[in-house]
Design a protein around this motif. Structure first.
Motif, PDB file in Angstrom:
ATOM      1  N   SER A 202     -14.353  14.467  -7.117  1.00 42.49           N
ATOM      2  CA  SER A 202     -15.425  15.232  -7.749  1.00 42.49           C
ATOM      3  C   SER A 202     -16.054  16.209  -6.754  1.00 42.49           C
ATOM      4  CB  SER A 202     -16.480  14.311  -8.349  1.00 42.49           C
ATOM      5  OG  SER A 202     -17.171  13.605  -7.358  1.00 42.49           O
ATOM      6  N   MET A 203     -16.108  15.820  -5.485  1.00 39.16           N
ATOM      7  CA  MET A 203     -16.604  16.738  -4.455  1.00 39.16           C
ATOM      8  C   MET A 203     -15.684  17.948  -4.334  1.00 39.16           C
ATOM      9  SD  MET A 203     -17.681  13.808  -1.660  1.00 39.16           S
ATOM     10  CE  MET A 203     -17.192  14.764  -0.278  1.00 39.16           C
ATOM     11  N   ARG A 204     -14.392  17.701  -4.352  1.00 36.76           N
ATOM     12  CA  ARG A 204     -13.426  18.797  -4.247  1.00 36.76           C
ATOM     13  C   ARG A 204     -13.501  19.710  -5.470  1.00 36.76           C
ATOM     14  NH1 ARG A 204      -8.674  20.513  -1.885  1.00 36.76           N
ATOM     15  NH2 ARG A 204      -7.082  21.264  -3.333  1.00 36.76           N
ATOM     16  N   LYS A 205     -13.595  19.122  -6.656  1.00 42.70           N
ATOM     17  CA  LYS A 205     -13.693  19.906  -7.889  1.00 42.70           C
ATOM     18  C   LYS A 205     -14.972  20.732  -7.888  1.00 42.70           C
ATOM     19  CE  LYS A 205     -12.378  20.893 -12.116  1.00 42.70           C
ATOM     20  NZ  LYS A 205     -11.146  21.613 -12.379  1.00 42.70           N
ATOM     21  N   LEU A 206     -16.051  20.144  -7.400  1.00 38.03           N
ATOM     22  CA  LEU A 206     -17.318  20.855  -7.307  1.00 38.03           C
ATOM     23  C   LEU A 206     -17.179  22.075  -6.404  1.00 38.03           C
ATOM     24  CD1 LEU A 206     -20.231  20.706  -8.281  1.00 38.03           C
ATOM     25  CD2 LEU A 206     -20.746  19.296  -6.315  1.00 38.03           C
ATOM     26  N   MET A 207     -16.465  21.916  -5.283  1.00 39.37           N
ATOM     27  CA  MET A 207     -16.237  23.058  -4.387  1.00 39.37           C
ATOM     28  C   MET A 207     -15.446  24.167  -5.094  1.00 39.37           C
ATOM     29  SD  MET A 207     -17.716  23.005  -1.547  1.00 39.37           S
ATOM     30  CE  MET A 207     -16.867  24.386  -0.855  1.00 39.37           C
ATOM     31  N   HIS A 208     -14.440  23.795  -5.876  1.00 42.11           N
ATOM     32  CA  HIS A 208     -13.658  24.790  -6.609  1.00 42.11           C
ATOM     33  C   HIS A 208     -14.527  25.515  -7.638  1.00 42.11           C
ATOM     34  CE1 HIS A 208      -9.577  24.112  -5.136  1.00 42.11           C
ATOM     35  NE2 HIS A 208      -9.923  22.844  -5.013  1.00 42.11           N
ATOM     36  N   LEU A 209     -15.394  24.783  -8.306  1.00 42.60           N
ATOM     37  CA  LEU A 209     -16.281  25.406  -9.291  1.00 42.60           C
ATOM     38  C   LEU A 209     -17.270  26.356  -8.614  1.00 42.60           C
ATOM     39  CD1 LEU A 209     -17.029  22.339 -11.590  1.00 42.60           C
ATOM     40  CD2 LEU A 209     -15.482  24.242 -12.052  1.00 42.60           C
ATOM     41  N   ILE A 210     -17.808  25.942  -7.487  1.00 44.46           N
ATOM     42  CA  ILE A 210     -18.741  26.788  -6.741  1.00 44.46           C
ATOM     43  C   ILE A 210     -18.042  28.066  -6.287  1.00 44.46           C
ATOM     44  CG2 ILE A 210     -20.064  26.964  -4.584  1.00 44.46           C
ATOM     45  CD1 ILE A 210     -20.645  23.929  -4.930  1.00 44.46           C
ATOM     46  N   TYR A 211     -16.827  27.923  -5.764  1.00 44.72           N
ATOM     47  CA  TYR A 211     -16.075  29.095  -5.313  1.00 44.72           C
ATOM     48  C   TYR A 211     -15.812  30.050  -6.478  1.00 44.72           C
ATOM     49  CZ  TYR A 211     -12.394  32.030  -3.421  1.00 44.72           C
ATOM     50  OH  TYR A 211     -11.659  33.108  -3.025  1.00 44.72           O
ATOM     51  N   GLY A 212     -15.466  29.500  -7.634  1.00 47.65           N
ATOM     52  CA  GLY A 212     -15.201  30.344  -8.801  1.00 47.65           C
ATOM     53  C   GLY A 212     -16.425  31.121  -9.245  1.00 47.65           C
ATOM     54  N   VAL A 213     -17.594  30.494  -9.188  1.00 46.49           N
ATOM     55  CA  VAL A 213     -18.836  31.172  -9.559  1.00 46.49           C
ATOM     56  C   VAL A 213     -19.146  32.280  -8.562  1.00 46.49           C
ATOM     57  CG1 VAL A 213     -21.340  30.873  -9.731  1.00 46.49           C
ATOM     58  CG2 VAL A 213     -19.812  29.260 -10.856  1.00 46.49           C
TER      59      VAL A 213
ATOM     60  N   GLN B 237     -19.999  28.341 -16.709  1.00 43.86           N
ATOM     61  CA  GLN B 237     -19.863  28.006 -18.124  1.00 43.86           C
ATOM     62  C   GLN B 237     -18.898  26.836 -18.219  1.00 43.86           C
ATOM     63  OE1 GLN B 237     -18.408  31.602 -19.860  1.00 43.86           O
ATOM     64  NE2 GLN B 237     -20.406  32.596 -19.840  1.00 43.86           N
ATOM     65  N   ALA B 238     -19.379  25.709 -18.707  1.00 45.80           N
ATOM     66  CA  ALA B 238     -18.569  24.489 -18.740  1.00 45.80           C
ATOM     67  C   ALA B 238     -17.374  24.607 -19.675  1.00 45.80           C
ATOM     68  CB  ALA B 238     -19.426  23.307 -19.155  1.00 45.80           C
ATOM     69  N   GLU B 239     -17.440  25.497 -20.657  1.00 43.08           N
ATOM     70  CA  GLU B 239     -16.343  25.619 -21.624  1.00 43.08           C
ATOM     71  C   GLU B 239     -15.067  26.141 -20.963  1.00 43.08           C
ATOM     72  OE1 GLU B 239     -19.204  27.905 -22.283  1.00 43.08           O
ATOM     73  OE2 GLU B 239     -20.208  26.028 -22.740  1.00 43.08           O
ATOM     74  N   ILE B 240     -15.191  26.969 -19.955  1.00 38.64           N
ATOM     75  CA  ILE B 240     -14.011  27.582 -19.330  1.00 38.64           C
ATOM     76  C   ILE B 240     -13.130  26.536 -18.652  1.00 38.64           C
ATOM     77  CG2 ILE B 240     -13.239  29.214 -17.557  1.00 38.64           C
ATOM     78  CD1 ILE B 240     -15.709  30.914 -18.313  1.00 38.64           C
ATOM     79  N   PRO B 241     -13.638  25.687 -17.735  1.00 40.11           N
ATOM     80  CA  PRO B 241     -12.753  24.684 -17.124  1.00 40.11           C
ATOM     81  C   PRO B 241     -12.301  23.604 -18.103  1.00 40.11           C
ATOM     82  CG  PRO B 241     -14.759  24.929 -15.825  1.00 40.11           C
ATOM     83  CD  PRO B 241     -14.922  25.722 -17.068  1.00 40.11           C
ATOM     84  N   LEU B 242     -13.109  23.312 -19.125  1.00 40.29           N
ATOM     85  CA  LEU B 242     -12.732  22.268 -20.075  1.00 40.29           C
ATOM     86  C   LEU B 242     -11.582  22.704 -20.969  1.00 40.29           C
ATOM     87  CD1 LEU B 242     -16.163  20.745 -21.108  1.00 40.29           C
ATOM     88  CD2 LEU B 242     -14.371  19.680 -19.758  1.00 40.29           C
ATOM     89  N   ARG B 243     -11.426  24.012 -21.187  1.00 40.13           N
ATOM     90  CA  ARG B 243     -10.308  24.506 -21.985  1.00 40.13           C
ATOM     91  C   ARG B 243      -8.978  24.142 -21.369  1.00 40.13           C
ATOM     92  NH1 ARG B 243     -11.155  30.397 -22.339  1.00 40.13           N
ATOM     93  NH2 ARG B 243     -13.356  30.097 -22.225  1.00 40.13           N
ATOM     94  N   GLY B 244      -8.891  24.177 -20.056  1.00 37.17           N
ATOM     95  CA  GLY B 244      -7.653  23.844 -19.354  1.00 37.17           C
ATOM     96  C   GLY B 244      -7.281  22.393 -19.493  1.00 37.17           C
TER      97      GLY B 244
END
Length: 76
Positions: free
Chosen positions: A43-54, A62-69
């Motif tokens: 979850s720490m790694r995923k959080l870093m990926h989300l932060i980088y994407g923002v 937007q939570a809908e974007i990663p959940l679509r995958g």
């Protein structure tokens, strides 16, 4: 200087409880039998990926974007 793993441990725990994207990740890993500390690390790694994407896109999270995958991955 603090290593990034120390700086992200508590945010990873909080995200695992409140962020819908990371909750889905944690449930998927839990069903596979991963250890709780390994789930926090993921979850720490995923959080870093989300932060980088923002930061990279300049758009708010937007939570809908990663959940679509995740819908696509369920069939694999």
């Amino acid at each position: 200087m603090r290593p990034p793993d120390r700086a992200l441990y508590m945010p990873g725990l909080v995200a695992k409880r409140h962020n819908p994207v990371i909750i889905a990740l944690a449930k998927r890993l839990e069903s596979k039998g991963l250890a709780p500390k390994a789930i926090v690390g993921a979850s720490m790694r995923k959080l870093m990926h989300l932060i980088y994407g923002v930061i990279k896109s300049g758009r708010p999270f937007q939570a809908e974007i990663p959940l679509r995958g995740l819908e696509i991955q369920e069939g694999i």
